[in-house]
Structure formats: C-alpha cells, structure tokens
Design an enzyme around this catalytic site. Structure first.
Site, short mmCIF file in Angstrom:
data_model
loop_
_atom_site.label_atom_id
_atom_site.label_comp_id
_atom_site.label_asym_id
_atom_site.label_seq_id
_atom_site.Cartn_x
_atom_site.Cartn_y
_atom_site.Cartn_z
N HIS A 36 -1.36 46.00 -62.67
CA HIS A 36 -2.58 45.92 -63.48
C HIS A 36 -2.33 45.49 -64.91
O HIS A 36 -3.22 45.60 -65.75
CB HIS A 36 -3.32 47.28 -63.48
CG HIS A 36 -3.75 47.73 -62.12
ND1 HIS A 36 -3.36 48.92 -61.56
CD2 HIS A 36 -4.53 47.13 -61.19
CE1 HIS A 36 -3.88 49.03 -60.34
NE2 HIS A 36 -4.59 47.95 -60.09
N TYR A 65 5.35 52.60 -62.01
CA TYR A 65 4.08 51.87 -61.97
C TYR A 65 4.19 50.60 -62.81
O TYR A 65 4.33 50.67 -64.03
CB TYR A 65 2.99 52.81 -62.48
CG TYR A 65 1.59 52.26 -62.59
CD1 TYR A 65 1.11 51.22 -61.81
CD2 TYR A 65 0.71 52.84 -63.51
CE1 TYR A 65 -0.18 50.77 -61.94
CE2 TYR A 65 -0.59 52.38 -63.64
CZ TYR A 65 -1.03 51.34 -62.85
OH TYR A 65 -2.32 50.89 -62.98
N CYS A 81 -8.28 56.14 -60.25
CA CYS A 81 -8.88 56.91 -61.33
C CYS A 81 -10.10 57.64 -60.80
O CYS A 81 -10.67 57.27 -59.77
CB CYS A 81 -9.33 55.99 -62.44
SG CYS A 81 -7.97 55.10 -63.13
N ASP A 138 -8.17 43.70 -58.54
CA ASP A 138 -7.69 44.63 -57.52
C ASP A 138 -8.86 45.35 -56.86
O ASP A 138 -8.90 45.52 -55.64
CB ASP A 138 -6.75 45.63 -58.19
CG ASP A 138 -5.95 46.46 -57.20
OD1 ASP A 138 -5.86 46.05 -56.03
OD2 ASP A 138 -5.43 47.52 -57.61
#
Ligand code: ADP
Ligand code: SF4
Length: 682
Positions: free
Chosen positions: A174, A171, A29, A267
């Site tokens: 997370h 994806y 991000c 992470d």
C-alpha cells in the site's frame, strides 16, 4: 461425503504453524483499533467462529514515531499494549484459528499528529498519509535510525508473540510502510547501501524478515505483505518489473507471501470498478517463484472462483477482508453446502468508512458487523421469539426486508407488504445505475432467506393505506415506506426553494424512466454516489452534462469509500463538466443561473434539463396517521424504520430494520442501548 469444495478445507502449513483451512482473513482496518480492544476482539473472534482459518489484525503501529492518529489502528508501542491485543489472539484461538498480526512501521505515511515525533523515511519528504495533504515532512533516516527501526520491529515481534499471535507480518504494501518506501524509487534517493540498485532498496525488507525470523521464527510464521504492482506504470512498482524481481530475490525467505496491488483504493476496489478476482493478473506469477504458501485477495465471494484459484495454482489461501465482513460465516456455509446462504459482499466500501470516519466499521450487507461486543449481536444467531405476536411490515425496501427476515428468524409470524410488483425499494433502483448491479445482492439475499421461512409472507403489489393496515387486524406495525427526493432543491445548502424548480426532475423521476436530453445540469447536495452516477447515466445517453455541487469536490463523501478519484476520472473521461463550490440560483426555460459559493458571482448556463439530488422527504404519513389508532389501543405497537424515519445510507436502512427486529418484544433500553468502551482509569 466428499464435496468439490473439500480442497478449500485442507490445512496449510505456514512455517512452524498450520492453518486449519484455506480461508484467510487478511489484515483490515476497522475503526476499533487500539481504542476499543474488546469490540475488536469480539469482531475478530466472530470471523474465527465462522470458519476463517486465519484471522489477522489491521496495521499495528510498532512505535510512537509511526503514529497514524487520528485513525484508530492497532498499537504495540510497548509492553503495556500487549494485553489489549492478547484479547484478540485469544478470541481467535478459541475457535481453533490462527491469529496474525500486521506489524507496521509507517515511515512517510505517519503524520505523527499525536506523538509529535518527526516521522522517519528514506528521504525527507512531505508525509503521504493522514489527510494526504499534511503540511508535514519526514526526517531522512540515518544508519542509527535504521538500526533503531529494526530494533523496534524486533521488539514488537517479541511482544506479538507474547500476546499469542501465530503469524507475524513484515508489512510492505500500500506504499504505507517503511520497507516498501525504501523499495519505491519515488521515495528513495539514497546513495548508501539502502538506495540505488533494487538489491539495495530491498535490503531493509530483507533485514526485517531476517530479524523477525530470528526473534520469533521458532514458533511463529513470518509473513510478508507485499504490493507487486502500484498500477502507476513506470513511475511505480510493476508486477512484470520490480514487483516480480523483489519476490524472486526474497522468494524462500518468508514463510508466507501475502501479495496484492497498491494503493489501498486499488486493493479495495469497488464493485463498480473491479470484479471478483480482479487482482489475479497481477499476482499470479508469485507462486511460480516460491515454494511458500501464497495468499491474495480480490473480493472473493464465490466458492467456485475460490476453488478455481486454488486448483489453477494461483493461490494457496483465499484472502478476504470485505467478504469476511459481509459474511463472517462464509467458510462454514461452504463447508455445510449452504451456498445460497452466503451473504455476498456488494463491493460498496461502506465498511472502509469505519476507518476513514474513525468509528467502528459497519457493513451494508451485515448489520451485525461492529456490534458483536457492544450489542452482543451474532450474524447467524438471534434471540428466539418471546410471544405469539404477529407483525405487519409495510414496505419491502432494505429496511422492511431486513426487519421481516430477522423477525422471521426469531420465529415471529410476519406479513410483509410492498406497493410495487418487485420488492427491493431503493436498492433495485440504485442497482440499475451504471456499475451497481452487485448492490442487488442486498435484496436477493434477503428474499432467498424469506422464501425459506413459511412464517414470513410477502405480498407484492400491495400498497397499504392506514385503513388497510387496521383492517388487517395485525396488532404490531412497522412502517418501512422509504423516502422521496425533494423537488424544490432545498437541502443542507439551500434553505429556500429554487425559483423554477417545477421544471426540474429528481432521481425518482429518473428511476421511473424519465431522462433529460441536451444540456443537463445535475445539482448534487447529497454528495454520495447518486449525483455522479446520474451524471454518468446522462452522459452515456448523449447529454452534455454539468455536475454542480456546493462541496469542494464532486461526490465529496465518496472520498471515504476510496472512490472519489475514480468517480471524478470517469466523469471527466465522459466529458462531464464539473463545477464544485456552486449552487443553483434559478431555473428558467433552457437555462439556469448558478452561484459561486465563495465569491457569490453568478453565471448563466444552457440547460434543457435539470436534476435535483438534494434532501429526501421521509414517507412517514402512515406512521402519523396510525398514531390515534395506537393511542386508542387498536394496534399494540407502531414503529417507523429506515429512510421513512430518517433518510440515510442503505447500510443504515438494513441496520434499522435489524434493530427493530431485535428490539421487538423487548423492554425499552434504559440509557445508552449498547456497551461503551471507556479507557481504564485506575
Ligand atoms: P428503506 O431504505 O427505508 O428500506 P425504500 O425506499 O428502499 O426504503 O423502500 C421503501 C419501500 O416501501 C418501497 O419499495 C416502496 O414501494 C414501499 N412502500 C412505500 N409506501 C408503501 C405503502 N403504503 N404500502 C406498501 N409499500 C409501500
Ligand atoms: Fe462489502 Fe459493502 Fe459490506 Fe464492505 S460494507 S463488506 S464492501 S457489503
């Protein structure tokens, strides 16, 4: 000539495409997202220019029912979104790198505050994304919904291919996206073929991979990003359990495995809590189960560690987000054997606050990060000097060091004076606090660069007065003298001195070696790491510590760097008493009175020591003292930078020093000093 690092520069085949080397910028991000595509493209292009063989997007929403507003992520809702993303793919291709795109259907993570569409998830459940506490629930997907999401993902893959991307992600990490929400038992109570057994819970991810391969797999590689461990023990996916089994089931299906731990705070763990290569114990099994290339992260900044991970068969590609932010030219520097030039990430997560505060990312180590498009800044190149002007920089903290370094890089002759024996300012002091040793890299890198420049002379142990400065005869002066903590408790919350504040210490006293004993009250109106770290330090020194703050959480702002929960956990484990929503009313011998900010109720606590972490006072005396000399033409230019101008994060001090160096000898900017991206209005 061969180098031990040659192996890092071998090409790696990923399905139908080939990465030119093993340096892989994993999705991250950045706060630009769909709102600022030009800034985004320039930032990603810079990574490719610096040698990252693969450069990926952040998560890219594939449909309006998967809307992460107010966060700015990528968007590929329709064909209209293709041109913006195509700019990024082009910027990456220009340097011979591959462009990857992380397609995301966010399911129970999407509050859909902008689209006002019900989120779709394996079950109807409270949304886990957004603030984390949104009073919003998802709708349970039915079979048609599942078919639709698969269709949207397929359409997005085709659009991504049209935009020019080479690697297209499914994806599932997370905990943030639908495919992993199907896999996680906590979120999946279904009785149909998508629930129950692991085989069933993996079905949706398997279908997405198959759909994507079928749609674009002829020319694009299909990658899976999968979290092999949630660090939740039996409540979650574990790398010995279902994490392992999912990889085993899908082993040869994708063209690339991008594996990590979940959630995001695990992470992107900070250097305080996890060291380089920290994910290896979780992910190293993956290569044993697949012949496909594997990429993983762990804040790799050391070429030796990278080499070792490849040689030992843990990874094929060295994944990096933060190391590529701190140094977009890390691969080039390894290739050119300029290892001492690598600007190593310090693991502070200020970059993450770009996303969490909805602004373009910034970096403590790399002041050019996020400024590539709007200011035209390059991390390695700076405009050459325009004159034979000489500059005196007073103060060798992060602002002064960066200003001197960047001015030297421009070719100016610089004299840098520092009052203390060792340069580094606040960085040295803060880096000595528990767990922050890597912060020293901010100083070490700059000193290494300065040492190489004959034209920058550093004078430690040289406190300067205004007459000293004038006597030096150097006509251009930068004041970078930092700030000191207020002693009276005044800050954003208290506007009058705390009675008895003379008895209290400040962080400057602690840095100077004073430590309280017995019952210690720390009053934190700063809200970043310092209050919590001083509490930790005192607790380690056998004090009984109470951390008091007007904020609703201790170390409130560390929420934005993903560390608040860990900070709180550590403090609690050390037996620190936490008192949010309290201020300090008065300090008396051996006791303090504290006030509840909601009820105004007062209570008395024992206190042999008090530390006030409140506002700082800029050390701008020299700047004001020299104004008459400036007016009289005795010096040509005078500027105050860093904390001496306005106390802020270390990242801002570095930025301020860099800005001053770039702006030196330049005409003053008219209006806004950077380009602004505005939505196109026809
Ligand atoms: P910043 O974050 O803005 O760089 P710091 O407080 O980290 O500020 O650093 C300021 C540095 O300036 C400190 O190392 C301090 O010792 C030094 N300094 C302060 N006053 C003087 C002075 N009069 N002459 C030389 N150095 C000074
Ligand atoms: Fe590393 Fe901090 Fe820069 Fe992020 S902001 S890349 S954690 S140095």
């Amino acid at each position: 000539m061969t180098s031990p690092f040659d192996i890092l520069f071998e090409p790696v085949k990923i399905g139908p495409v080939t990465a030119p080397n093993r340096f892989y910028q994993v999705p991250h991000c950045n706060g630009f997202g769909h709102r600022m595509p030009q800034g985004l493209a320039a930032m990603r292009g810079m990574k490719a220019e610096g040698g990252w063989g693969v450069v990926c997007t952040e998560e890219v929403e594939i449909h309006h029912s998967s809307d992460l507003a107010p966060y700015f992520e990528g968007r590929l809702w329709s064909d209209d979104d293709i041109p913006a993303l195509a700019q990024m793919a082009e910027a990456v291709h220009r340097h011979g790198s591959l462009a990857g795109i992380e397609l995301a259907y966010n399911g129970a993570n999407a509050p859909n505050l902008y689209s006002r569409t019900p989120a779709l998830a394996p079950r109807s459940m409270g949304i886990i994304g957004g603030s984390g506490w949104e009073p919003v629930q998802s709708r349970r997907l039915d079979k048609e919904d599942i078919r639709n999401v698969r269709k949207w993902h397929r359409q997005a893959a085709l659009r991504a291919k049209q935009a020019g991307f080479d690697i297209i992600y499914c994806y599932a990490a997370h905990g943030m996206t639908l495919p992993i929400q199907f896999i996680i038992r906590r979120y999946n109570d279904r009785l149909d073929e998508y629930g129950g057994s692991l085989e069933n819970r993996v079905r949706f991810l398997r279908e997405l991979i198959e759909d994507t391969k079928e749609a674009v797999g002829d020319t694009c590689a299909v990658a899976v990003r999968f979290a092999v461990d949630e660090l939740l023990g039996d409540d979650g996916i574990t790398h010995q359990g279902e994490g392992h089994d999912v990889v085993a089931m899908l082993a040869e299906l994708p063209d690339l495995w991008d594996v990590n731990v979940s959630g995001w705070s695990n992470d992107s763990a900070l250097s305080r809590f996890a060291k380089e290569g920290f994910q290896e114990p979780y992910i190293r099994f993956v290569k044993g189960l697949t012949s496909k290339p594997v990429v993983g992260v762990g804040r790799y900044t050391s070429p030796d560690t990278m080499l070792s991970a490849v040689r030992r068969g843990v990874l094929d590609l060295i994944g990096a987000a933060r190391p590529s932010i701190a140094d977009p030219f890390l691969p080039t520097k390894i290739r050119e054997n300029r290892l001492e030039d690598i600007r190593e990430c310090i693991g502070c997560n200020i970059c993450v606050t770009g996303d969490t505060r909805y602004v373009p990312l910034r970096c403590t180590q790399n002041p050019t990060m996020g400024e590539e498009w709007r200011r035209g800044w390059h991390p390695e190149i700076i405009q050459p000097k325009k004159s034979e002007n000489t500059i005196l920089v007073v103060g060798g903290g992060p602002a002064g060091l960066e200003a001197a370094r960047a001015l030297g890089q421009r070719g100016y002759r610089v004299t840098l004076t520092e009052a203390r024996r060792e340069p580094g300012g606040r960085v040295l002091q803060e880096a000595a606090l528990p767990g922050l040793i890597e912060w020293r890299r901010v100083v070490d890198w700059r000193l290494t660069q300065i040492e190489k420049m004959k034209i920058v002379e550093l004078y430690p142990s040289s406190p300067m007065t205004a007459p000293d400065i004038l006597e030096s005869g150097i006509p251009n002066v930068l004041i970078a003298t930092g700030a000191v903590y207020r002693r009276d408790g005044v800050g954003r919350t208290l506007w009058q001195p705390i009675p008895g504040h003379e008895r209290a210490l400040t962080p400057d006293d602690i840095f100077a070696g004073k430590l309280p004993s017995g019952n210690v009250i720390i009053y934190d109106d700063d809200h970043y790491v310092l209050g919590g770290l001083l509490a930790e330090l005192c607790a380690q020194n056998s004090c009984r510590v109470t951390l008091l703050t007007p904020a609703p959480l201790v170390s409130y702002w560390t929420r934005f760097t993903l560390e608040q929960e860990r900070v709180e956990k550590r403090l609690r484990s050390l037996g620190v008493t936490l008192l949010p929503r309290h201020t300090l009313a008065c300090i008396e011998p051996n006791q303090v009175t504290v006030t509840d900010t909601i009820t105004n109720a007062e209570s008395v606590l024992p206190a042999e020591g008090v530390i006030l972490v409140t506002d700082r006072i800029p050390n701008d005396k020299l700047y004001h003292q020299l104004q008459p000399a400036l007016s009289a033409g005795k010096i040509q230019t005078l500027r105050v930078i860093g904390d001496a101008e306005a106390p802020n994060l270390i990242a801002q001090a570095v930025f301020s020093g860099h800005l001053a160096a770039r702006e030196f000898d330049e005409p003053p900017a008219q209006g806004t000093p950077f380009r602004v991206e505005r939505p196109f209005v026809p």
